[in-house]
Design a protein around this motif. Structure first.
Motif, PDB file in Angstrom:
ATOM      1  N   THR A 113     -17.593  19.040  10.921  1.00 29.04           N
ATOM      2  CA  THR A 113     -18.079  17.814  11.577  1.00 29.04           C
ATOM      3  C   THR A 113     -16.946  16.806  11.776  1.00 29.04           C
ATOM      4  O   THR A 113     -16.876  16.154  12.818  1.00 29.04           O
ATOM      5  CB  THR A 113     -19.161  17.161  10.675  1.00 29.04           C
ATOM      6  OG1 THR A 113     -20.071  18.163  10.253  1.00 29.04           O
ATOM      7  CG2 THR A 113     -19.898  16.044  11.378  1.00 29.04           C
ATOM      8  N   GLN A 114     -16.065  16.701  10.776  1.00 31.11           N
ATOM      9  CA  GLN A 114     -15.007  15.692  10.803  1.00 31.11           C
ATOM     10  C   GLN A 114     -13.956  15.960  11.871  1.00 31.11           C
ATOM     11  O   GLN A 114     -13.208  15.068  12.250  1.00 31.11           O
ATOM     12  CB  GLN A 114     -14.327  15.602   9.431  1.00 31.11           C
ATOM     13  CG  GLN A 114     -15.251  15.082   8.346  1.00 31.11           C
ATOM     14  CD  GLN A 114     -14.566  15.114   7.008  1.00 31.11           C
ATOM     15  OE1 GLN A 114     -14.570  16.119   6.327  1.00 31.11           O
ATOM     16  NE2 GLN A 114     -13.940  14.009   6.616  1.00 31.11           N
ATOM     17  N   ILE A 115     -13.871  17.216  12.351  1.00 29.40           N
ATOM     18  CA  ILE A 115     -12.936  17.524  13.435  1.00 29.40           C
ATOM     19  C   ILE A 115     -13.726  17.802  14.723  1.00 29.40           C
ATOM     20  O   ILE A 115     -13.250  18.496  15.614  1.00 29.40           O
ATOM     21  CB  ILE A 115     -11.976  18.668  13.058  1.00 29.40           C
ATOM     22  CG1 ILE A 115     -12.731  19.841  12.408  1.00 29.40           C
ATOM     23  CG2 ILE A 115     -10.907  18.182  12.100  1.00 29.40           C
ATOM     24  CD1 ILE A 115     -12.340  21.167  12.906  1.00 29.40           C
ATOM     25  N   GLY A 125     -13.722   9.242  -1.940  1.00 23.26           N
ATOM     26  CA  GLY A 125     -13.049   8.792  -0.731  1.00 23.26           C
ATOM     27  C   GLY A 125     -13.316   9.827   0.344  1.00 23.26           C
ATOM     28  O   GLY A 125     -13.962  10.846   0.079  1.00 23.26           O
ATOM     29  N   CYS A 126     -12.851   9.595   1.548  1.00 21.91           N
ATOM     30  CA  CYS A 126     -13.133  10.517   2.642  1.00 21.91           C
ATOM     31  C   CYS A 126     -12.072  10.362   3.726  1.00 21.91           C
ATOM     32  O   CYS A 126     -11.690   9.236   4.049  1.00 21.91           O
ATOM     33  CB  CYS A 126     -14.514  10.195   3.214  1.00 21.91           C
ATOM     34  SG  CYS A 126     -15.001  11.244   4.582  1.00 21.91           S
ATOM     35  N   LEU A 127     -11.599  11.487   4.276  1.00 16.57           N
ATOM     36  CA  LEU A 127     -10.592  11.426   5.339  1.00 16.57           C
ATOM     37  C   LEU A 127     -11.126  10.698   6.573  1.00 16.57           C
ATOM     38  O   LEU A 127     -10.347  10.178   7.363  1.00 16.57           O
ATOM     39  CB  LEU A 127     -10.134  12.839   5.727  1.00 16.57           C
ATOM     40  CG  LEU A 127      -9.331  13.606   4.666  1.00 16.57           C
ATOM     41  CD1 LEU A 127      -9.031  15.017   5.141  1.00 16.57           C
ATOM     42  CD2 LEU A 127      -8.042  12.883   4.314  1.00 16.57           C
ATOM     43  N   SER A 128     -12.450  10.648   6.721  1.00 18.38           N
ATOM     44  CA  SER A 128     -13.046   9.955   7.869  1.00 18.38           C
ATOM     45  C   SER A 128     -13.259   8.465   7.614  1.00 18.38           C
ATOM     46  O   SER A 128     -13.663   7.738   8.517  1.00 18.38           O
ATOM     47  CB  SER A 128     -14.384  10.598   8.247  1.00 18.38           C
ATOM     48  OG  SER A 128     -14.157  11.893   8.762  1.00 18.38           O
ATOM     49  N   GLN A 150     -21.008  18.525  -2.671  1.00 20.66           N
ATOM     50  CA  GLN A 150     -22.127  17.697  -2.203  1.00 20.66           C
ATOM     51  C   GLN A 150     -21.676  16.732  -1.109  1.00 20.66           C
ATOM     52  O   GLN A 150     -22.380  16.531  -0.111  1.00 20.66           O
ATOM     53  CB  GLN A 150     -22.748  16.934  -3.383  1.00 20.66           C
ATOM     54  CG  GLN A 150     -23.465  17.864  -4.355  1.00 20.66           C
ATOM     55  CD  GLN A 150     -23.823  17.156  -5.660  1.00 20.66           C
ATOM     56  OE1 GLN A 150     -24.832  16.479  -5.746  1.00 20.66           O
ATOM     57  NE2 GLN A 150     -22.974  17.298  -6.677  1.00 20.66           N
ATOM     58  N   HIS A 151     -20.467  16.188  -1.262  1.00 25.81           N
ATOM     59  CA  HIS A 151     -19.908  15.272  -0.256  1.00 25.81           C
ATOM     60  C   HIS A 151     -19.713  16.004   1.077  1.00 25.81           C
ATOM     61  O   HIS A 151     -20.113  15.512   2.134  1.00 25.81           O
ATOM     62  CB  HIS A 151     -18.579  14.716  -0.797  1.00 25.81           C
ATOM     63  CG  HIS A 151     -17.818  13.854   0.151  1.00 25.81           C
ATOM     64  ND1 HIS A 151     -17.566  12.522  -0.092  1.00 25.81           N
ATOM     65  CD2 HIS A 151     -17.239  14.129   1.346  1.00 25.81           C
ATOM     66  CE1 HIS A 151     -16.871  12.016   0.929  1.00 25.81           C
ATOM     67  NE2 HIS A 151     -16.657  12.976   1.814  1.00 25.81           N
ATOM     68  N   GLU A 152     -19.116  17.195   1.014  1.00 30.06           N
ATOM     69  CA  GLU A 152     -18.812  17.938   2.251  1.00 30.06           C
ATOM     70  C   GLU A 152     -20.087  18.454   2.925  1.00 30.06           C
ATOM     71  O   GLU A 152     -20.189  18.449   4.151  1.00 30.06           O
ATOM     72  CB  GLU A 152     -17.859  19.102   1.966  1.00 30.06           C
ATOM     73  CG  GLU A 152     -16.501  18.714   1.391  1.00 30.06           C
ATOM     74  CD  GLU A 152     -15.777  17.648   2.195  1.00 30.06           C
ATOM     75  OE1 GLU A 152     -15.952  17.563   3.418  1.00 30.06           O
ATOM     76  OE2 GLU A 152     -15.029  16.866   1.568  1.00 30.06           O
ATOM     77  N   LEU A 153     -21.045  18.902   2.128  1.00 23.34           N
ATOM     78  CA  LEU A 153     -22.297  19.393   2.724  1.00 23.34           C
ATOM     79  C   LEU A 153     -23.082  18.255   3.390  1.00 23.34           C
ATOM     80  O   LEU A 153     -23.752  18.476   4.401  1.00 23.34           O
ATOM     81  CB  LEU A 153     -23.160  20.142   1.693  1.00 23.34           C
ATOM     82  CG  LEU A 153     -22.942  21.671   1.739  1.00 23.34           C
ATOM     83  CD1 LEU A 153     -21.533  22.068   1.401  1.00 23.34           C
ATOM     84  CD2 LEU A 153     -23.936  22.389   0.850  1.00 23.34           C
ATOM     85  N   ASP A 154     -22.940  17.066   2.851  1.00 23.90           N
ATOM     86  CA  ASP A 154     -23.537  15.892   3.500  1.00 23.90           C
ATOM     87  C   ASP A 154     -22.974  15.724   4.914  1.00 23.90           C
ATOM     88  O   ASP A 154     -23.726  15.417   5.845  1.00 23.90           O
ATOM     89  CB  ASP A 154     -23.229  14.618   2.690  1.00 23.90           C
ATOM     90  CG  ASP A 154     -24.313  14.292   1.669  1.00 23.90           C
ATOM     91  OD1 ASP A 154     -25.317  15.018   1.610  1.00 23.90           O
ATOM     92  OD2 ASP A 154     -24.141  13.296   0.936  1.00 23.90           O
ATOM     93  N   HIS A 155     -21.652  15.902   5.065  1.00 27.05           N
ATOM     94  CA  HIS A 155     -21.034  15.777   6.398  1.00 27.05           C
ATOM     95  C   HIS A 155     -21.743  16.679   7.410  1.00 27.05           C
ATOM     96  O   HIS A 155     -21.956  16.287   8.555  1.00 27.05           O
ATOM     97  CB  HIS A 155     -19.556  16.186   6.345  1.00 27.05           C
ATOM     98  CG  HIS A 155     -18.621  15.096   5.917  1.00 27.05           C
ATOM     99  ND1 HIS A 155     -18.506  13.902   6.582  1.00 27.05           N
ATOM    100  CD2 HIS A 155     -17.737  15.035   4.892  1.00 27.05           C
ATOM    101  CE1 HIS A 155     -17.595  13.144   5.986  1.00 27.05           C
ATOM    102  NE2 HIS A 155     -17.106  13.807   4.946  1.00 27.05           N
ATOM    103  N   LEU A 156     -22.093  17.888   6.983  1.00 30.00           N
ATOM    104  CA  LEU A 156     -22.735  18.848   7.900  1.00 30.00           C
ATOM    105  C   LEU A 156     -24.118  18.355   8.341  1.00 30.00           C
ATOM    106  O   LEU A 156     -24.643  18.810   9.356  1.00 30.00           O
ATOM    107  CB  LEU A 156     -22.849  20.233   7.244  1.00 30.00           C
ATOM    108  CG  LEU A 156     -21.540  20.901   6.815  1.00 30.00           C
ATOM    109  CD1 LEU A 156     -21.822  22.260   6.200  1.00 30.00           C
ATOM    110  CD2 LEU A 156     -20.570  21.061   7.986  1.00 30.00           C
TER     111      LEU A 156
HETATM  112 NI    NI Z   1     -15.607  13.197   3.655  1.00 29.35          NI
END
Ligand code: NI
Length: 185
Positions: free
Chosen positions: A49-51, A110-113, A152-158
């Motif tokens: 999602t982030q890319i 934190g988050c790269l986005s 959990q953080h990354e799956l939230d992005h999806l």
């Molecule tokens: Ni993130």
């Protein structure tokens, strides 16, 4: 290839990712580029999602312990040439599903986005995840500590969810104002 990362409050970060139908060469290339992007940006996790690729794919490389993580952050803060000798654990999750959760704990995320912003978020402390790896083989992983938080953080992005969504309305408003200011320069 290093891919550009979408930044909050970009509405494309709200897109719900679709399942991967087949782990083919296109998907494998995407995974490779996601790892390259994550390492180049010095993140510990990245969701497709982030890319701006809306498929259920996540890559991660999480340090072994909180101590290692703090060393990693210190390295980055100091822009030190002498990087600490941290063990690498590249992980790829395709069509991931969390099947069990237990416990609760609060950690700073934190988050790269969401550049230059960190906040405390409550997550499950232990999880079980089922997914396919980059070869298309299914696997099950039990995770705790930082790895469980990161999953959990990354799956939230999806699902189009950002960690900042868990903050109070006031904190979200402040962040949005700060972000707008930054864009204006
Ligand atoms: Ni993130």
């Amino acid at each position: 290839m290093i891919l550009p990362i979408l930044h909050y409050p970009d509405s494309r970060l709200r897109t719900v990712a679709k399942p991967v139908k087949a782990v083919d060469d296109t998907v494998k290339m995407l995974v490779k580029n996601m790892f390259e992007t994550m390492y180049a940006e010095e993140g510990i996790g990245l969701a497709a999602t982030q890319i701006n690729q809306h498929l259920q794919i996540v890559v991660m490389d999480v340090p072994d312990s909180q101590d290692d993580y703090e060393l990693l952050l210190k390295d980055r803060k100091n822009h030190s040439d002498k990087k600490t000798n941290i063990q690498h654990h590249p992980l790829c999750f395709i069509n991931p599903k969390i099947t069990t959760t237990s416990g609760h704990e609060k950690n700073v995320e934190g988050c790269l986005s969401v550049p230059d912003f960190q906040a405390q978020v409550e997550r499950s402390s232990q999880i079980t995840i089922e997914a396919l790896n980059e070869q298309g083989e299914s696997f099950t992983l039990h995770a705790s500590n930082l790895l469980a938080v990161c999953i959990q953080h990354e799956l939230d992005h999806l699902k189009g969810i950002l960690f900042v969504d868990y903050l109070s309305k006031l904190k979200q408003k402040r962040l949005l104002e700060k972000t707008k200011k930054a864009i204006k320069g």
